[in-house]
Design a protein around this motif. Structure first.
Motif, mmCIF file in Angstrom:
data_model
loop_
_atom_site.group_PDB
_atom_site.id
_atom_site.type_symbol
_atom_site.label_atom_id
_atom_site.label_comp_id
_atom_site.label_asym_id
_atom_site.label_seq_id
_atom_site.Cartn_x
_atom_site.Cartn_y
_atom_site.Cartn_z
ATOM 1 N N THR A 128 8.696 -1.590 3.117
ATOM 2 C CA THR A 128 8.693 -2.705 4.072
ATOM 3 C C THR A 128 10.031 -2.929 4.764
ATOM 4 N N GLU A 163 0.837 -1.210 0.000
ATOM 5 C CA GLU A 163 0.000 0.000 0.000
ATOM 6 C C GLU A 163 0.871 1.260 0.000
ATOM 7 N N GLU A 190 3.496 -6.764 11.320
ATOM 8 C CA GLU A 190 3.093 -5.468 10.765
ATOM 9 C C GLU A 190 2.713 -5.609 9.290
ATOM 10 N N SER A 193 -5.567 -5.174 6.402
ATOM 11 C CA SER A 193 -6.352 -3.939 6.476
ATOM 12 C C SER A 193 -6.774 -3.431 5.096
ATOM 13 N N MET A 200 9.566 -3.155 8.462
ATOM 14 C CA MET A 200 8.340 -3.828 8.915
ATOM 15 C C MET A 200 8.635 -5.215 9.481
ATOM 16 N N LYS A 214 -0.971 -4.974 7.691
ATOM 17 C CA LYS A 214 -1.123 -4.001 6.599
ATOM 18 C C LYS A 214 -1.893 -4.652 5.447
#
Length: 82
Positions: free
Chosen positions: A57, A53, A64, A71, A60, A68
């Motif tokens: 990364t 998105e 996480e 979501s 990350m 992501k």
């Protein structure tokens, strides 16, 4: 060579991740489910996930990155590298 993939939602997207900052490994596509949305895109097993998105990364963790991806309700935008 980096390239972008947009999967039309909603999930499941049909791929698995491995790695993350907490594993000291780059985020990588570890598995693609045959016939899935991911399988119908240009994604390949072993591709590095550079951004989810639009978010880089590099720092990350695995969790996480998973959150992501979860979501993303309508479309999932990934930047990958072969």
């Amino acid at each position: 060579m980096a390239y972008s993939v947009t999967l039309n939602g909603p999930g499941p997207w049909g791929f698995r991740l491995q790695g993350g900052k907490d594993f000291n490994m780059p985020l990588t596509i570890s598995r693609i489910t045959p016939g899935s949305k991911a399988a119908q895109s240009q994604m390949n097993q072993g591709d590095l996930v550079v951004a989810i998105e639009g978010v880089n990364t590099d720092s990350m963790t695995h969790l996480e990155a998973q959150n992501k991806i979860k979501s993303a309700s309508h479309n999932l935008s990934l930047t990958l590298q072969k």
